[in-house]
Design a protein around this motif. Structure first.
Motif, PDB file in Angstrom:
ATOM      1  N   HIS A  44       0.817  -1.219   0.000  1.00  0.00           N
ATOM      2  CA  HIS A  44       0.000   0.000   0.000  1.00  0.00           C
ATOM      3  C   HIS A  44       0.848   1.265   0.000  1.00  0.00           C
ATOM      4  O   HIS A  44       0.336   2.365  -0.093  1.00  0.00           O
ATOM      5  N   CYS A  45       2.150   1.108   0.147  1.00  0.00           N
ATOM      6  CA  CYS A  45       3.042   2.260   0.339  1.00  0.00           C
ATOM      7  C   CYS A  45       3.547   2.799  -1.001  1.00  0.00           C
ATOM      8  O   CYS A  45       4.163   2.066  -1.766  1.00  0.00           O
ATOM      9  N   PRO A  46       3.313   4.088  -1.306  1.00  0.00           N
ATOM     10  CA  PRO A  46       3.745   4.645  -2.582  1.00  0.00           C
ATOM     11  C   PRO A  46       5.195   5.136  -2.594  1.00  0.00           C
ATOM     12  O   PRO A  46       5.688   5.608  -3.615  1.00  0.00           O
ATOM     13  N   HIS A  54       9.930   0.242   4.282  1.00  0.00           N
ATOM     14  CA  HIS A  54       8.879   0.379   3.267  1.00  0.00           C
ATOM     15  C   HIS A  54       7.611  -0.364   3.691  1.00  0.00           C
ATOM     16  O   HIS A  54       7.654  -1.561   3.982  1.00  0.00           O
ATOM     17  N   GLY A  55       6.499   0.358   3.738  1.00  0.00           N
ATOM     18  CA  GLY A  55       5.211  -0.257   4.077  1.00  0.00           C
ATOM     19  C   GLY A  55       4.986  -0.468   5.568  1.00  0.00           C
ATOM     20  O   GLY A  55       3.910  -0.877   5.978  1.00  0.00           O
ATOM     21  N   ASN A  56       5.999  -0.209   6.360  1.00  0.00           N
ATOM     22  CA  ASN A  56       5.887  -0.377   7.818  1.00  0.00           C
ATOM     23  C   ASN A  56       5.566   0.998   8.426  1.00  0.00           C
ATOM     24  O   ASN A  56       6.441   1.694   8.953  1.00  0.00           O
ATOM     25  N   CYS A  57       4.290   1.390   8.331  1.00  0.00           N
ATOM     26  CA  CYS A  57       3.870   2.746   8.728  1.00  0.00           C
ATOM     27  C   CYS A  57       4.232   3.055  10.184  1.00  0.00           C
ATOM     28  O   CYS A  57       4.623   4.178  10.500  1.00  0.00           O
ATOM     29  N   LYS A  58       4.072   2.084  11.049  1.00  0.00           N
ATOM     30  CA  LYS A  58       4.311   2.340  12.470  1.00  0.00           C
ATOM     31  C   LYS A  58       5.741   2.842  12.709  1.00  0.00           C
ATOM     32  O   LYS A  58       5.957   3.864  13.370  1.00  0.00           O
ATOM     33  N   GLU A  59       6.705   2.131  12.134  1.00  0.00           N
ATOM     34  CA  GLU A  59       8.094   2.534  12.352  1.00  0.00           C
ATOM     35  C   GLU A  59       8.469   3.740  11.497  1.00  0.00           C
ATOM     36  O   GLU A  59       9.217   4.615  11.931  1.00  0.00           O
ATOM     37  N   CYS A  60       7.930   3.791  10.262  1.00  0.00           N
ATOM     38  CA  CYS A  60       8.204   4.930   9.377  1.00  0.00           C
ATOM     39  C   CYS A  60       7.756   6.237  10.053  1.00  0.00           C
ATOM     40  O   CYS A  60       8.518   7.199  10.137  1.00  0.00           O
ATOM     41  N   VAL A  61       6.526   6.269  10.543  1.00  0.00           N
ATOM     42  CA  VAL A  61       6.000   7.481  11.176  1.00  0.00           C
ATOM     43  C   VAL A  61       6.795   7.810  12.446  1.00  0.00           C
ATOM     44  O   VAL A  61       7.124   8.975  12.702  1.00  0.00           O
ATOM     45  N   ASN A  73       7.027   9.957   3.087  1.00  0.00           N
ATOM     46  CA  ASN A  73       6.895  10.262   1.654  1.00  0.00           C
ATOM     47  C   ASN A  73       5.462  10.215   1.134  1.00  0.00           C
ATOM     48  O   ASN A  73       5.101  10.971   0.240  1.00  0.00           O
ATOM     49  N   CYS A  74       4.638   9.338   1.711  1.00  0.00           N
ATOM     50  CA  CYS A  74       3.257   9.227   1.223  1.00  0.00           C
ATOM     51  C   CYS A  74       2.473  10.508   1.482  1.00  0.00           C
ATOM     52  O   CYS A  74       1.434  10.731   0.867  1.00  0.00           O
ATOM     53  N   MET A  75       2.947  11.349   2.387  1.00  0.00           N
ATOM     54  CA  MET A  75       2.243  12.590   2.733  1.00  0.00           C
ATOM     55  C   MET A  75       2.685  13.770   1.859  1.00  0.00           C
ATOM     56  O   MET A  75       2.086  14.852   1.911  1.00  0.00           O
TER      57      MET A  75
HETATM   58  S1  SF4 Z   1       3.801   6.096   6.504  1.00  0.00           S
HETATM   59 FE1  SF4 Z   1       5.722   5.457   5.570  1.00  0.00          FE
HETATM   60  S2  SF4 Z   1       5.494   3.265   5.298  1.00  0.00           S
HETATM   61 FE2  SF4 Z   1       3.454   4.076   5.618  1.00  0.00          FE
HETATM   62  S3  SF4 Z   1       2.655   4.455   3.551  1.00  0.00           S
HETATM   63 FE3  SF4 Z   1       3.598   6.354   4.297  1.00  0.00          FE
HETATM   64  S4  SF4 Z   1       5.690   6.313   3.517  1.00  0.00           S
HETATM   65 FE4  SF4 Z   1       4.883   4.235   3.384  1.00  0.00          FE
END
Ligand code: SF4
Length: 110
Positions: A44-46, A54-61, A73-75
């Motif tokens: 789901h991660c762009p 990548h795709g691990n929103c909890k740790e990314c945020v 980056n998705c924001m």
């Molecule tokens: S928060 Fe991070 S990991 Fe989650 S979708 Fe956005 S860029 Fe990808």
């Protein structure tokens, strides 16, 4: 299912703005439920960067909250849309004063 500009989520926000919180929440949960199902096993991660989170929103945020320099980056598209409007105030002359840093992307995007 599209995530960005999803019609159901846009409808949910329209209801919130009208003061119809219950309907907004109902539509929002429908969106979340469809998202859960659709992206159970799909990416789901762009974000295109070569990144182990990548795709691990909890740790990314958490990482972005921790360093406080910029957003996940998705924001970017959401914020850039708003910044573009503000940039019109100076006829986009800020563009001449800034340079985009080089990013290290995953192989398929290089
Ligand atoms: S928060 Fe991070 S990991 Fe989650 S979708 Fe956005 S860029 Fe990808």
């Amino acid at each position: 299912m599209i995530i960005e500009h999803n019609p159901k989520e846009l409808a949910a926000m329209a209801e919130f703005h009208k003061g119809n919180r219950a309907e907004g929440l109902r539509l929002q949960e429908e969106f979340a439920s469809e998202f859960r199902e659709e992206y159970k096993d799909k990416d789901h991660c762009p974000c295109k960067k070569a990144c182990r989170y990548h795709g691990n929103c909890k740790e990314c945020v958490a990482i972005h909250r921790a360093h406080q320099e910029h957003v996940p980056n998705c924001m970017r598209p959401v914020l850039n849309q708003k910044i573009k409007l503000l940039s019109e105030l100076t006829e986009h002359t800020i563009a001449g004063e800034i340079e985009m840093p080089k990013e290290i992307l995953r192989k398929e995007f290089q």
